[in-house]
Design an enzyme around this catalytic site. Structure first.
Site, PDB file in Angstrom:
ATOM      1  N   HIS A   1       1.561  -5.461  -1.276  1.00  0.00           N
ATOM      2  CA  HIS A   1       1.688  -6.900  -1.559  1.00  0.00           C
ATOM      3  C   HIS A   1       0.571  -7.690  -0.867  1.00  0.00           C
ATOM      4  O   HIS A   1      -0.015  -8.604  -1.438  1.00  0.00           O
ATOM      5  CB  HIS A   1       3.019  -7.426  -1.022  1.00  0.00           C
ATOM      6  CG  HIS A   1       4.245  -6.830  -1.645  1.00  0.00           C
ATOM      7  ND1 HIS A   1       5.167  -6.121  -0.924  1.00  0.00           N
ATOM      8  CD2 HIS A   1       4.706  -6.849  -2.915  1.00  0.00           C
ATOM      9  CE1 HIS A   1       6.159  -5.737  -1.703  1.00  0.00           C
ATOM     10  NE2 HIS A   1       5.907  -6.152  -2.931  1.00  0.00           N
TER      11      HIS A   1
ATOM     12  N   ARG B   1      10.705   0.190  -2.344  1.00  0.00           N
ATOM     13  CA  ARG B   1      11.755   1.209  -2.540  1.00  0.00           C
ATOM     14  C   ARG B   1      11.505   2.473  -1.722  1.00  0.00           C
ATOM     15  O   ARG B   1      12.418   3.294  -1.574  1.00  0.00           O
ATOM     16  CB  ARG B   1      11.891   1.559  -4.021  1.00  0.00           C
ATOM     17  CG  ARG B   1      12.516   0.441  -4.827  1.00  0.00           C
ATOM     18  CD  ARG B   1      12.889   0.852  -6.241  1.00  0.00           C
ATOM     19  NE  ARG B   1      13.731  -0.125  -6.881  1.00  0.00           N
ATOM     20  CZ  ARG B   1      13.328  -1.015  -7.797  1.00  0.00           C
ATOM     21  NH1 ARG B   1      12.062  -1.039  -8.175  1.00  0.00           N
ATOM     22  NH2 ARG B   1      14.185  -1.874  -8.319  1.00  0.00           N
TER      23      ARG B   1
HETATM   24  P1  AMP Z   1       7.488  -6.044  -6.194  1.00  0.00           P
HETATM   25  O1  AMP Z   1       7.816  -6.791  -4.953  1.00  0.00           O
HETATM   26  O2  AMP Z   1       7.742  -4.584  -6.104  1.00  0.00           O
HETATM   27  O3  AMP Z   1       8.075  -6.684  -7.432  1.00  0.00           O
HETATM   28  O4  AMP Z   1       5.925  -6.171  -6.369  1.00  0.00           O
HETATM   29  C1  AMP Z   1       5.284  -7.421  -6.370  1.00  0.00           C
HETATM   30  C2  AMP Z   1       3.857  -7.231  -6.785  1.00  0.00           C
HETATM   31  O5  AMP Z   1       3.220  -6.352  -5.886  1.00  0.00           O
HETATM   32  C3  AMP Z   1       3.722  -6.606  -8.182  1.00  0.00           C
HETATM   33  O6  AMP Z   1       2.631  -7.209  -8.842  1.00  0.00           O
HETATM   34  C4  AMP Z   1       3.450  -5.164  -7.862  1.00  0.00           C
HETATM   35  O7  AMP Z   1       2.724  -4.515  -8.874  1.00  0.00           O
HETATM   36  C5  AMP Z   1       2.623  -5.301  -6.594  1.00  0.00           C
HETATM   37  N1  AMP Z   1       2.635  -4.068  -5.828  1.00  0.00           N
HETATM   38  C6  AMP Z   1       3.728  -3.361  -5.431  1.00  0.00           C
HETATM   39  N2  AMP Z   1       3.348  -2.244  -4.802  1.00  0.00           N
HETATM   40  C7  AMP Z   1       1.993  -2.232  -4.793  1.00  0.00           C
HETATM   41  C8  AMP Z   1       1.000  -1.347  -4.293  1.00  0.00           C
HETATM   42  N3  AMP Z   1       1.326  -0.223  -3.665  1.00  0.00           N
HETATM   43  N4  AMP Z   1      -0.297  -1.667  -4.469  1.00  0.00           N
HETATM   44  C9  AMP Z   1      -0.645  -2.809  -5.110  1.00  0.00           C
HETATM   45  N5  AMP Z   1       0.236  -3.683  -5.609  1.00  0.00           N
HETATM   46  C10 AMP Z   1       1.537  -3.410  -5.453  1.00  0.00           C
END
Ligand code: AMP
Length: 281
Positions: free
Chosen positions: A37, A188
């Site tokens: 993030h 996760r």
């Molecule tokens: P989430 O909180 O999982 O919904 O993710 C929020 C944003 O962070 C989304 O755009 C995801 O694709 C991005 N994101 C999550 N994990 C990663 C990662 N390992 N590398 C880059 N972006 C990520």
């Protein structure tokens, strides 16, 4: 960093921080922030004067039996991480604030791209994602919004939504951040036991090996996917849901891997569903 929990206070904060027509970037998240993030925050900073980050665990994108209630949350920690990383505006609404009239009646139909890959196993998921992202775009009216490549299909669909619905926002999809052993960072991952965490590394290793094979000339998608299955077989914890090689925009499976084809997979590691992908080049 300004923190807002309501749409009303968000509106006045936005008016303040955008004064003088500053360029605003938005990084939407579900919180429990990690380096993935935060790398998006860095990317957002590149093209904008003001960086906003939203934290909302969006019920609309969770199916029945999925982990909505268990989803990890720690706003205090997130606040500290976002502040340290230079986020200017943090928006962390409660559900009743995000959906004041209850479940929205009008939602975004993600169309046929949402039937592929993850969408085939998570009906309604991408409708939920696009609906909340459209709502966030409405609230923030950002100039640019940054998403992660880790959620490959999500990035494709959001870019497509912005184009098809003429949303005045530049959608940026930034690279996947990985742990040192290669595992794609994910909120996760917190669910994984130590043993599962060790096994989860096999996912990225299988993807990287396949990418190496493609680089060395193996172009047959079925053969590359056979290799992935072989790499994941025999693990007591891993259960592959799908592995596919697809066109980066249409998400159609390809028979012959080409420059830019994407190898995407989803697998359960114990009870935890993980996804990852690589571009074959
Ligand atoms: P989430 O909180 O999982 O919904 O993710 C929020 C944003 O962070 C989304 O755009 C995801 O694709 C991005 N994101 C999550 N994990 C990663 C990662 N390992 N590398 C880059 N972006 C990520």
């Amino acid at each position: 960093m300004i923190e807002t929990r309501t749409r009303e206070s968000l509106r006045s904060a936005l008016a303040e921080v955008r004064a003088g027509s500053k360029r605003l970037a938005l990084v939407p998240t579900m919180g429990y922030l990690h380096e993935g993030h935060l790398s998006l925050v860095d990317r957002a900073r590149d093209g904008a004067d003001v960086v906003a980050l939203s934290i909302f665990v969006n019920p609309l994108q969770f199916g029945p039996g999925e982990d909505l209630r268990a989803y990890p949350r720690d706003l205090e920690r997130d606040r500290a991480l976002a502040g340290e990383r230079g986020v200017d505006l943090l928006f962390a609404p409660e559900e009743a604030e995000m959906y004041p009239e209850g479940t929205p009646q009008v939602t975004v139909d993600p169309g046929p791209l949402a039937e592929r890959l993850c969408g085939a196993y998570r009906p309604g998921h991408f409708r939920g994602v696009l609906t909340v992202v459209a709502r966030l775009f409405g609230l923030f009216q950002p100039d640019v919004a940054v998403f992660g490549r880790k959620d490959f299909q999500q990035g494709v669909l959001i870019a497509r939504m912005a184009r098809d619905l003429e949303m005045p926002v530049e959608v940026v999809v930034a690279p996947t951040t990985r742990a040192v052993d290669g595992l794609a960072m994910s909120s996760r991952n917190a669910y994984l036991s130590e043993e599962e965490r060790g096994e989860a590394t096999r996912l990225s290793r299988a993807l990287f090996r396949s990418r190496d094979r493609a680089r060395s000339g193996e172009r047959d998608a079925a053969e590359l996917l056979r290799g992935v299955r072989e790499d994941l077989a025999g693990s007591p914890h891993l259960r592959m849901q799908y592995a596919e090689i697809v066109h980066p925009e249409t998400l159609e499976p390809v028979e012959v891997a080409e420059e830019g084809s994407v190898l995407a997979l989803a697998a359960f590691c114990g009870e935890t569903r993980l996804i990852d992908n690589v571009v074959l080049s």
